[in-house]
Design a protein around this motif. Structure first.
Motif: not given
Length: 102
Positions: A67-73, A78-82
């Motif tokens: 779950k931690q890795e999924s949250a980071e992904v 989101k950052e990449l999209h922005e």
């Protein structure tokens, strides 16, 4: 009454059972009989594998899906999209100012 001991299966065994249950034409009941487990156990493993919980099936083919890795992904996506939106805006702005210089 004493506690009933449950069989502990390795992650590799559970993953292989899940993969075999997902194959076309395979029935969970027949696979369960073949492996000596209950059909419900295979359904449970399927649910756990699909959820990729913190305790079971965390990694698949060398990738960590906790779950931690999924949250980071999700955060990085989101950052990449922005960043891509910003690049597109800057391209349009540069083209606009290049056309309107005197």
């Amino acid at each position: 009454m004493g506690k009933k001991r449950t069989q502990a299966y390795t992650e590799e065994f559970r993953r292989e059972a899940f993969k075999r249950a997902e194959k076309p034409g395979a029935t969970t009941a027949s696979l369960a009989r073949e492996l000596g487990v209950s059909a419900q156990q295979i359904y449970n493993w399927r649910r756990q594998f699909n959820r990729l919980s913190d305790k079971q099936f965390n990694s698949l083919d060398g990738f960590n899906y906790s779950k931690q890795e999924s949250a980071e992904v999700r955060k990085l996506k989101k950052e990449l999209h922005e960043a891509r939106q910003e690049v597109e805006f800057l391209k349009k702005a540069a083209a606009y100012f290049a056309n309107h210089q005197e």
